[in-house]
Design a protein around this motif. Structure first.
Motif, PDB file in Angstrom:
ATOM      1  N   PHE A   1      -5.161  15.778  -7.131  1.00 37.63           N
ATOM      2  CA  PHE A   1      -3.747  16.463  -7.674  1.00 37.63           C
ATOM      3  C   PHE A   1      -3.701  17.331  -8.646  1.00 37.63           C
ATOM      4  CE2 PHE A   1      -1.524  13.434  -4.582  1.00 37.63           C
ATOM      5  CZ  PHE A   1      -2.291  12.489  -4.610  1.00 37.63           C
ATOM      6  N   ASN A   2      -2.887  18.399  -8.418  1.00 35.44           N
ATOM      7  CA  ASN A   2      -2.772  19.352  -9.487  1.00 35.44           C
ATOM      8  C   ASN A   2      -1.780  18.910 -10.544  1.00 35.44           C
ATOM      9  OD1 ASN A   2      -4.555  21.118  -8.039  1.00 35.44           O
ATOM     10  ND2 ASN A   2      -2.769  21.672  -6.731  1.00 35.44           N
ATOM     11  N   ASP A   3      -1.641  19.832 -11.526  1.00 35.41           N
ATOM     12  CA  ASP A   3      -0.587  19.389 -12.554  1.00 35.41           C
ATOM     13  C   ASP A   3       0.694  19.488 -12.296  1.00 35.41           C
ATOM     14  OD1 ASP A   3      -2.356  18.950 -15.592  1.00 35.41           O
ATOM     15  OD2 ASP A   3      -0.652  17.810 -14.934  1.00 35.41           O
TER      16      ASP A   3
ATOM     17  N   ILE B   1      -5.767   7.461   0.145  1.00 34.59           N
ATOM     18  CA  ILE B   1      -6.134   8.644  -0.704  1.00 34.59           C
ATOM     19  C   ILE B   1      -7.493   8.342  -1.505  1.00 34.59           C
ATOM     20  CG2 ILE B   1      -5.115   9.427  -2.795  1.00 34.59           C
ATOM     21  CD1 ILE B   1      -2.313   9.343  -1.867  1.00 34.59           C
ATOM     22  N   GLN B   2      -7.603   7.217  -1.730  1.00 35.72           N
ATOM     23  CA  GLN B   2      -8.479   6.804  -2.667  1.00 35.72           C
ATOM     24  C   GLN B   2      -9.866   6.781  -1.644  1.00 35.72           C
ATOM     25  OE1 GLN B   2      -9.584   4.498  -5.889  1.00 35.72           O
ATOM     26  NE2 GLN B   2     -10.971   5.921  -5.264  1.00 35.72           N
TER      27      GLN B   2
ATOM     28  N   LYS C   1      -0.446  13.280 -10.907  1.00 35.42           N
ATOM     29  CA  LYS C   1      -1.865  13.438 -11.522  1.00 35.42           C
ATOM     30  C   LYS C   1      -1.762  12.316 -12.829  1.00 35.42           C
ATOM     31  CE  LYS C   1      -4.806  16.967 -13.332  1.00 35.42           C
ATOM     32  NZ  LYS C   1      -5.883  17.070 -12.067  1.00 35.42           N
TER      33      LYS C   1
ATOM     34  N   ASN D   1       0.978  -1.305   0.145  1.00 36.15           N
ATOM     35  CA  ASN D   1       0.060   0.049  -0.014  1.00 36.15           C
ATOM     36  C   ASN D   1       0.825   1.452  -0.046  1.00 36.15           C
ATOM     37  OD1 ASN D   1      -1.933   1.958   0.276  1.00 36.15           O
ATOM     38  ND2 ASN D   1      -2.652   1.350   2.398  1.00 36.15           N
ATOM     39  N   ILE D   2       1.280   1.590  -1.212  1.00 33.02           N
ATOM     40  CA  ILE D   2       2.505   2.858  -1.379  1.00 33.02           C
ATOM     41  C   ILE D   2       2.015   4.029  -0.551  1.00 33.02           C
ATOM     42  CG2 ILE D   2       1.430   3.337  -3.733  1.00 33.02           C
ATOM     43  CD1 ILE D   2       4.463   3.892  -4.550  1.00 33.02           C
TER      44      ILE D   2
ATOM     45  N   VAL E   1       5.254  17.078  -1.237  1.00 32.77           N
ATOM     46  CA  VAL E   1       4.190  16.713  -1.920  1.00 32.77           C
ATOM     47  C   VAL E   1       3.020  16.577  -0.573  1.00 32.77           C
ATOM     48  CG1 VAL E   1       4.861  14.239  -1.441  1.00 32.77           C
ATOM     49  CG2 VAL E   1       3.412  14.809  -3.104  1.00 32.77           C
ATOM     50  N   LEU E   2       3.483  16.254   0.735  1.00 32.60           N
ATOM     51  CA  LEU E   2       2.492  15.955   1.501  1.00 32.60           C
ATOM     52  C   LEU E   2       1.538  17.479   2.100  1.00 32.60           C
ATOM     53  CD1 LEU E   2       4.463  13.602   3.947  1.00 32.60           C
ATOM     54  CD2 LEU E   2       2.913  13.102   2.410  1.00 32.60           C
TER      55      LEU E   2
ATOM     56  N   SER F   1     -12.238  11.442  -8.783  1.00 33.01           N
ATOM     57  CA  SER F   1     -11.216  10.557  -9.013  1.00 33.01           C
ATOM     58  C   SER F   1      -9.985  10.986  -8.287  1.00 33.01           C
ATOM     59  CB  SER F   1     -10.929  10.559 -10.459  1.00 33.01           C
ATOM     60  OG  SER F   1     -10.553  11.856 -10.951  1.00 33.01           O
ATOM     61  N   ILE F   2      -9.123   9.983  -8.011  1.00 33.63           N
ATOM     62  CA  ILE F   2      -7.825  10.275  -7.477  1.00 33.63           C
ATOM     63  C   ILE F   2      -7.106  11.638  -8.428  1.00 33.63           C
ATOM     64  CG2 ILE F   2      -5.361   9.600  -6.836  1.00 33.63           C
ATOM     65  CD1 ILE F   2      -6.606   6.895  -6.005  1.00 33.63           C
ATOM     66  N   LYS F   3      -7.271  11.424  -9.670  1.00 38.00           N
ATOM     67  CA  LYS F   3      -6.631  12.119 -10.366  1.00 38.00           C
ATOM     68  C   LYS F   3      -6.720  13.688  -9.862  1.00 38.00           C
ATOM     69  CE  LYS F   3      -5.932  12.538 -15.517  1.00 38.00           C
ATOM     70  NZ  LYS F   3      -4.599  11.764 -15.556  1.00 38.00           N
ATOM     71  N   LYS F   4      -7.847  14.071  -9.511  1.00 31.79           N
ATOM     72  CA  LYS F   4      -8.602  15.364  -9.448  1.00 31.79           C
ATOM     73  C   LYS F   4      -8.158  15.861  -8.232  1.00 31.79           C
ATOM     74  CE  LYS F   4     -11.626  15.947 -13.013  1.00 31.79           C
ATOM     75  NZ  LYS F   4     -12.331  14.701 -13.304  1.00 31.79           N
TER      76      LYS F   4
ATOM     77  N   LEU G   1      -1.869   4.990  -0.433  1.00 35.92           N
ATOM     78  CA  LEU G   1      -2.819   4.995  -1.613  1.00 35.92           C
ATOM     79  C   LEU G   1      -4.220   4.786  -1.353  1.00 35.92           C
ATOM     80  CD1 LEU G   1      -3.272   5.829  -4.583  1.00 35.92           C
ATOM     81  CD2 LEU G   1      -2.139   3.474  -5.148  1.00 35.92           C
TER      82      LEU G   1
ATOM     83  N   LYS H   1       7.562  16.997   3.895  1.00 37.42           N
ATOM     84  CA  LYS H   1       7.702  16.754   2.461  1.00 37.42           C
ATOM     85  C   LYS H   1       6.814  17.873   1.649  1.00 37.42           C
ATOM     86  CE  LYS H   1      10.511  12.957   2.638  1.00 37.42           C
ATOM     87  NZ  LYS H   1      11.865  12.744   2.242  1.00 37.42           N
TER      88      LYS H   1
ATOM     89  N   PHE I   1      -0.596  18.312  -0.688  1.00 35.95           N
ATOM     90  CA  PHE I   1      -1.852  17.182  -0.507  1.00 35.95           C
ATOM     91  C   PHE I   1      -2.793  17.751   0.545  1.00 35.95           C
ATOM     92  CE2 PHE I   1      -4.163  13.697  -1.757  1.00 35.95           C
ATOM     93  CZ  PHE I   1      -4.490  12.973  -0.399  1.00 35.95           C
TER      94      PHE I   1
END
Lengths: 70, 70
Positions: free
Chosen positions: B68-70, B53-54, A65, A47-48, B5-6, B63-66, B50, B3, B9
């Motif tokens: 995160f920003n580009d 995150i889901q 993304k 579970n990354i 990225v954290l 969706s998970i994609k949404k 992950l 971090k 998020f």
């Protein structure tokens, strides 16, 4: 029971790795992760965490993304 | 050192939660996670996995994609 999201992520990482003709060893080196860890991610056995997702995205030179489908 | 990225998020989760007028408690209930965990995610004190995150994406009906920003 393996989680769907981990299975999908594993398939995506493998797909991107093969597209770039990288071995698991080479992806491990590029991402700073261990080769066995890459294998476990691709088989949805781990579970990354978000920090490691970022390392894999960086190794593929993609935003996080782009690692996920819509 | 937290971090990047954290931190990003955490900001994103808080932004989406406030947009939907949800308290941390309500987001916790919708996502099946603990209220203190939501607080720690927003403060970038947890390296979220992950699967979680889901759960957060599902709670926001995104969706998970949404997430995160580009």
């Amino acid at each position: 029971m393996k989680k769907e999201v981990l299975i999908e992520f594993g398939i995506r990482v493998k797909e991107l790795r093969i597209e770039r003709n990288l071995s698991q060893e080479q992806l491990a080196e590029k991402s700073g992760l261990h080769r066995t860890y890459i294998g476990m991610i691709e088989r949805a056995e781990k579970n990354i965490t978000l920090v490691n997702i970022q390392k894999i995205a960086n190794a593929f030179d993609l935003s996080i993304k782009k690692l996920f489908n819509d």
